[in-house]
Design a protein around this motif. Structure first.
Motif, mmCIF file in Angstrom:
data_model
loop_
_atom_site.group_PDB
_atom_site.id
_atom_site.type_symbol
_atom_site.label_atom_id
_atom_site.label_comp_id
_atom_site.label_asym_id
_atom_site.label_seq_id
_atom_site.Cartn_x
_atom_site.Cartn_y
_atom_site.Cartn_z
ATOM 1 N N ASN A 157 0.857 -1.185 0.000
ATOM 2 C CA ASN A 157 0.000 0.000 0.000
ATOM 3 C C ASN A 157 0.893 1.235 0.000
ATOM 4 O O ASN A 157 1.715 1.410 0.900
ATOM 5 C CB ASN A 157 -0.911 0.008 1.231
ATOM 6 C CG ASN A 157 -1.850 1.195 1.251
ATOM 7 O OD1 ASN A 157 -1.442 2.316 1.517
ATOM 8 N ND2 ASN A 157 -3.123 0.938 0.969
ATOM 9 N N ARG A 198 1.375 -3.109 -10.702
ATOM 10 C CA ARG A 198 -0.025 -3.422 -10.984
ATOM 11 C C ARG A 198 -0.225 -4.930 -11.166
ATOM 12 O O ARG A 198 -1.155 -5.520 -10.605
ATOM 13 C CB ARG A 198 -0.492 -2.667 -12.232
ATOM 14 C CG ARG A 198 -1.981 -2.838 -12.524
ATOM 15 C CD ARG A 198 -2.395 -2.047 -13.755
ATOM 16 N NE ARG A 198 -2.399 -0.613 -13.500
ATOM 17 C CZ ARG A 198 -1.598 0.267 -14.098
ATOM 18 N NH1 ARG A 198 -0.697 -0.160 -14.978
ATOM 19 N NH2 ARG A 198 -1.669 1.554 -13.822
ATOM 20 N N ASN A 234 -0.030 -1.882 -4.526
ATOM 21 C CA ASN A 234 -0.828 -0.684 -4.742
ATOM 22 C C ASN A 234 -0.035 0.575 -4.402
ATOM 23 O O ASN A 234 -0.309 1.267 -3.409
ATOM 24 C CB ASN A 234 -2.110 -0.747 -3.912
ATOM 25 C CG ASN A 234 -3.059 -1.823 -4.406
ATOM 26 O OD1 ASN A 234 -3.274 -1.980 -5.610
ATOM 27 N ND2 ASN A 234 -3.622 -2.583 -3.479
ATOM 28 N N LEU A 266 1.070 4.474 -5.049
ATOM 29 C CA LEU A 266 0.143 5.586 -5.308
ATOM 30 C C LEU A 266 -0.132 5.797 -6.803
ATOM 31 O O LEU A 266 -1.268 6.113 -7.172
ATOM 32 C CB LEU A 266 0.668 6.871 -4.666
ATOM 33 C CG LEU A 266 0.660 6.901 -3.132
ATOM 34 C CD1 LEU A 266 0.858 8.327 -2.627
ATOM 35 C CD2 LEU A 266 -0.625 6.326 -2.555
ATOM 36 N N LEU A 314 -2.817 3.294 -7.313
ATOM 37 C CA LEU A 314 -4.054 3.609 -6.593
ATOM 38 C C LEU A 314 -4.742 4.872 -7.123
ATOM 39 O O LEU A 314 -5.966 4.902 -7.278
ATOM 40 C CB LEU A 314 -3.755 3.804 -5.100
ATOM 41 C CG LEU A 314 -3.474 2.557 -4.259
ATOM 42 C CD1 LEU A 314 -3.045 2.975 -2.865
ATOM 43 C CD2 LEU A 314 -4.721 1.664 -4.194
#
Length: 296
Positions: free
Chosen positions: A135, A196, A201, A203, A206
């Motif tokens: 993330n 991807r 994920n 930024l 995302l």
């Protein structure tokens, strides 16, 4: 058993990435207000830990756990290319972790503790089960704290004999650490395809390329505005003006970068980030020159 060449080991440890934490440690040293004379052995050990040891460890850990992603994004890297055979990538990551902790004992309890925290963040960023880099918000935060804020605070605390740095120093370290989140986002533009496909994920994945570019610029600019305001409030107008000039130049570059972020992310990293880190040193000297580094 096949062994990697020393040049391949050096490539894995990525010396080019060592500069940010070494620079941040230096900023902390300057901000401490403590005389450099007589403290050079301590300063040199601290710089070595910040860059060639802890940062290098983070690079080795990241490359080991990113070997499948790198096979897509950058197949010529040491591990996916086969130049780093077998489990050598992991062995080096573990060995450099242990070496970092051994050397850190020379910095006393505060320096050793900071080193351990930096190493924990390095492993948490790349290795499961946490793998914070999955993330972009969490992963970039971990890197920003380790590379900038933690290194600054460590430099200041080590020079002060383990004492807690002043509120001013802690505040500037926190602000520049927050801005470094944007720097880490810029680094993610080069690996969008592999991220991807691999479920990372970042930024740019995302938020999309444009959204991530705007977020990165805001993350870098807003903390600098806060630093400028604080330096004026602390009656250090000359240093505040210096950062105004540096930020103005960054904003001009940001305008160009935002027009075509995919093509210009590396360009902005090369020319805009040096201005950002120059502001860090200006603010560190502001505390030193003021003579009131210990004042809230």
């Amino acid at each position: 058993m096949a062994r990697p060449a020393l040049s391949t080991v050096a490539e894995l440890l990525k010396p080019i990435t060592w500069f940010p934490p070494m620079w941040a440690f230096g900023c902390g040293v300057i901000a401490s207000g403590v005389a450099l004379a007589g403290n050079w052995p301590l300063i040199i050990v601290g710089i070595l830990i910040a860059g060639p040891l802890v940062c290098a460890t983070s690079q080795a850990v990241n490359d080991w756990y990113d070997r499948e992603v790198d096979a897509i994004n950058e197949p010529n890297r040491p591990i996916p290319s086969g130049r780093m055979p077998g489990m050598w990538g992991l062995y080096i990551a573990i060995g450099w972790t242990c070496l970092s902790m051994i050397v850190a004992t020379a910095l006393g309890p505060w320096g050793f503790a900071a080193t351990v925290v930096g190493l924990l963040l390095a492993w948490a960023y790349s290795a499961p089960p946490l793998r914070l880099k999955r993330n972009g918000w969490w992963g970039n935060t971990a890197c920003a704290i380790s590379y900038e804020g933690l290194a600054w605070i460590t430099g200041a605390a080590v020079m002060a004999g383990g004492a807690t740095p002043s509120l001013r120093s802690l505040t500037l370290a926190a602000l520049y650490s927050a801005g470094a989140h944007g720097i880490m986002t810029l680094n993610d533009f080069k690996s969008i395809e592999g991220d991807r496909v691999s479920g990372i994920n970042s930024l740019p994945v995302l938020l999309g390329v444009n959204g991530a570019a705007l977020t990165a610029c805001a993350a870098m600019a807003i903390p600098q505005v806060a630093v400028i305001g604080l330096l004026y409030y602390w009656q250090m107008p000359a240093h505040a003006l210096g950062i105004v000039v540096l930020l103005a130049a960054q904003l001009l570059m940001m305008r160009r970068f935002l027009a075509t972020p995919s093509k210009l992310a590396i360009w902005y990293s090369g020319f805009g980030i040096p201005l950002y880190v120059a502001g860090m040193m200006v603010s560190a000297f502001a505390l030193r020159v003021s003579g009131v580094e210990g004042t809230p």
